[in-house]
Design a protein around this motif. Structure first.
Motif, PDB file in Angstrom:
ATOM      1  N   GLY A 224       0.258  -1.219  -0.442  1.00 40.84           N
ATOM      2  CA  GLY A 224       0.149   0.470  -0.009  1.00 40.84           C
ATOM      3  C   GLY A 224       1.234   1.203  -0.134  1.00 40.84           C
ATOM      4  O   GLY A 224       2.039   1.483  -0.337  1.00 40.84           O
ATOM      5  N   GLU A 225      -0.186   2.552   0.203  1.00 38.37           N
ATOM      6  CA  GLU A 225       0.424   4.137   0.106  1.00 38.37           C
ATOM      7  C   GLU A 225       1.675   3.818   1.043  1.00 38.37           C
ATOM      8  O   GLU A 225       1.328   3.667   2.341  1.00 38.37           O
ATOM      9  N   HIS A 226       3.126   4.340   1.261  1.00 41.75           N
ATOM     10  CA  HIS A 226       4.089   4.986   2.508  1.00 41.75           C
ATOM     11  C   HIS A 226       3.797   5.682   2.837  1.00 41.75           C
ATOM     12  O   HIS A 226       4.309   7.142   1.981  1.00 41.75           O
ATOM     13  N   LYS A 227       2.775   6.204   3.761  1.00 44.87           N
ATOM     14  CA  LYS A 227       2.545   7.761   4.124  1.00 44.87           C
ATOM     15  C   LYS A 227       2.285   8.032   5.116  1.00 44.87           C
ATOM     16  O   LYS A 227       2.460   6.717   6.249  1.00 44.87           O
ATOM     17  N   ARG A 228       2.737   9.113   6.132  1.00 43.92           N
ATOM     18  CA  ARG A 228       2.350   9.464   7.793  1.00 43.92           C
ATOM     19  C   ARG A 228       1.775  10.586   8.161  1.00 43.92           C
ATOM     20  O   ARG A 228       2.187  11.934   6.848  1.00 43.92           O
ATOM     21  N   THR A 229       1.148  10.422   8.317  1.00 46.52           N
ATOM     22  CA  THR A 229       0.221  12.331   9.545  1.00 46.52           C
ATOM     23  C   THR A 229       0.923  13.247  10.202  1.00 46.52           C
ATOM     24  O   THR A 229       1.363  12.641  11.202  1.00 46.52           O
ATOM     25  N   VAL A 230       0.946  14.441   9.377  1.00 45.18           N
ATOM     26  CA  VAL A 230       1.491  15.044  10.346  1.00 45.18           C
ATOM     27  C   VAL A 230       0.927  15.982  10.819  1.00 45.18           C
ATOM     28  O   VAL A 230      -0.077  16.841  10.002  1.00 45.18           O
ATOM     29  N   PRO A 231       0.866  16.702  12.100  1.00 48.90           N
ATOM     30  CA  PRO A 231       0.220  16.906  12.820  1.00 48.90           C
ATOM     31  C   PRO A 231      -0.293  18.595  12.591  1.00 48.90           C
ATOM     32  O   PRO A 231       0.882  18.948  12.583  1.00 48.90           O
ATOM     33  N   ALA A 232      -0.543  19.499  12.874  1.00 55.15           N
ATOM     34  CA  ALA A 232      -0.833  20.640  12.442  1.00 55.15           C
ATOM     35  C   ALA A 232       0.026  21.478  13.491  1.00 55.15           C
ATOM     36  O   ALA A 232      -0.096  20.671  14.778  1.00 55.15           O
ATOM     37  N   GLU A 233       0.781  22.390  13.497  1.00 54.39           N
ATOM     38  CA  GLU A 233       1.397  22.706  14.495  1.00 54.39           C
ATOM     39  C   GLU A 233       0.685  24.371  15.148  1.00 54.39           C
ATOM     40  O   GLU A 233       0.657  24.113  16.307  1.00 54.39           O
ATOM     41  N   PHE A 234      -0.480  24.412  14.321  1.00 57.45           N
ATOM     42  CA  PHE A 234      -1.379  25.600  15.251  1.00 57.45           C
ATOM     43  C   PHE A 234      -3.073  24.525  14.596  1.00 57.45           C
ATOM     44  O   PHE A 234      -3.161  25.057  13.305  1.00 57.45           O
ATOM     45  N   ASN A 235      -3.674  24.632  15.682  1.00 52.98           N
ATOM     46  CA  ASN A 235      -5.227  23.714  15.066  1.00 52.98           C
ATOM     47  C   ASN A 235      -6.156  24.491  15.093  1.00 52.98           C
ATOM     48  O   ASN A 235      -7.554  24.223  15.268  1.00 52.98           O
ATOM     49  N   LYS A 236      -5.998  25.773  15.853  1.00 49.38           N
ATOM     50  CA  LYS A 236      -7.065  26.755  16.669  1.00 49.38           C
ATOM     51  C   LYS A 236      -8.160  27.851  15.376  1.00 49.38           C
ATOM     52  O   LYS A 236      -9.140  28.680  15.371  1.00 49.38           O
ATOM     53  N   LEU A 237      -7.606  26.990  13.840  1.00 47.76           N
ATOM     54  CA  LEU A 237      -7.879  28.151  13.183  1.00 47.76           C
ATOM     55  C   LEU A 237      -9.377  27.674  12.865  1.00 47.76           C
ATOM     56  O   LEU A 237     -10.544  28.362  11.586  1.00 47.76           O
ATOM     57  N   GLU A 238      -9.619  26.401  12.706  1.00 47.59           N
ATOM     58  CA  GLU A 238     -11.390  26.197  11.995  1.00 47.59           C
ATOM     59  C   GLU A 238     -12.055  26.806  12.754  1.00 47.59           C
ATOM     60  O   GLU A 238     -12.809  26.770  14.257  1.00 47.59           O
ATOM     61  N   GLY A 239     -13.462  26.703  12.480  1.00 41.78           N
ATOM     62  CA  GLY A 239     -14.358  28.009  12.578  1.00 41.78           C
ATOM     63  C   GLY A 239     -13.792  29.320  13.104  1.00 41.78           C
ATOM     64  O   GLY A 239     -14.929  30.395  13.368  1.00 41.78           O
ATOM     65  N   LYS A 240     -12.982  29.802  12.987  1.00 44.82           N
ATOM     66  CA  LYS A 240     -12.851  31.227  13.370  1.00 44.82           C
ATOM     67  C   LYS A 240     -12.605  32.157  11.590  1.00 44.82           C
ATOM     68  O   LYS A 240     -12.511  31.546  10.804  1.00 44.82           O
ATOM     69  N   ARG A 241     -12.145  33.296  12.036  1.00 45.54           N
ATOM     70  CA  ARG A 241     -12.024  34.221  11.295  1.00 45.54           C
ATOM     71  C   ARG A 241     -10.502  34.936  11.356  1.00 45.54           C
ATOM     72  O   ARG A 241      -9.866  34.850  12.867  1.00 45.54           O
ATOM     73  N   ALA A 242      -9.745  34.884  10.401  1.00 45.00           N
ATOM     74  CA  ALA A 242      -9.188  35.672  10.211  1.00 45.00           C
ATOM     75  C   ALA A 242      -7.732  36.198   9.094  1.00 45.00           C
ATOM     76  O   ALA A 242      -8.883  36.447   8.719  1.00 45.00           O
ATOM     77  N   LEU A 243      -7.142  36.906   9.547  1.00 42.48           N
ATOM     78  CA  LEU A 243      -5.923  37.639   8.454  1.00 42.48           C
ATOM     79  C   LEU A 243      -4.577  36.972   7.654  1.00 42.48           C
ATOM     80  O   LEU A 243      -4.490  37.184   9.104  1.00 42.48           O
TER      81      LEU A 243
END
Length: 208
Positions: free
Chosen positions: A30-49
């Motif tokens: 199968g595919e050889h991949k690994r998951t890299v976690p976000a460094e900063f995971n607080k933008l979901e559902g937020k307003r940013a610039l």
């Protein structure tokens, strides 16, 4: 026992002749991949610039660099982070042109637009052509990345410093200068840089 073993051995030989894939343990298939976690995971559902700082010399050579970088990065963040609203970079640039405080103070700019977070990109180096080799084209971008939490209380962390980004495009060697190559490499440099920055904000898979 021989009657049982012979067909079994014969089957193995047949499989071997057809290829060894059937003998490889499933863990290696199968595919050889690994998951890299976000460094900063607080933008979901937020307003940013996205706020980009560049030194005067860079702005002189590339007067639209702040808007261009912010647009590419903002689009990639919006594509990778669920329900993240990004302020239009043109509106941010309009403020930067009118108000010097907005250029140097991410919190000030964030409060002006009523956002939750400011992704602050400080361009430490940017070039498409090396002055020492003007007949060659190779995009290079180095930048520090930080996030300002506009709603953080005084006793909370209000600034998050992420790992810096250094991108080179093409990676291995420059290409000969032409009007077409210059535009192509510049666009590809933006895409590579913005993808690298945006991936800091969501989990993603990478090839091993």
């Amino acid at each position: 026992m021989k009657r049982i073993a012979c067909p079994f051995v014969g089957s193995l030989m047949l499989v071997a002749l057809c290829g060894c894939n059937w003998l490889v343990p499933f863990i290696f298939v199968g595919e050889h991949k690994r998951t890299v976690p976000a460094e900063f995971n607080k933008l979901e559902g937020k307003r940013a610039l996205v706020l980009v700082w560049a030194e005067p010399a860079t702005l002189f050579d590339y007067p639209h660099i702040r808007t261009e970088i912010a647009t590419y990065v903002g689009d990639r963040i919006r594509a990778g982070v669920k329900e993240c609203e990004i302020v239009d970079p043109m509106d941010v640039e309009d403020l930067l042109q009118r108000d010097f405080d907005a250029v140097i103070d991410p919190a000030y700019t964030g409060k002006h637009f009523g956002v939750d977070y400011v992704v602050y990109i400080e361009l430490l180096g940017f070039q498409i052509r090396d002055p020492s080799t003007p007949d060659l084209v190779q995009g290079k971008v180095s930048a520090s990345i930080a996030v300002r939490d506009i709603n953080a209380d005084a006793d909370q962390i209000g600034r998050y410093t992420l790992n810096p980004v250094n991108t080179v495009c093409p990676e291995h060697a420059p290409v000969l200068m032409s009007s077409r190559n210059a535009l192509l490499i510049r666009r590809q440099t933006y895409e590579l840089f913005s993808e690298t920055v945006a991936r800091k904000f969501y989990d993603h898979d990478v090839d091993l």
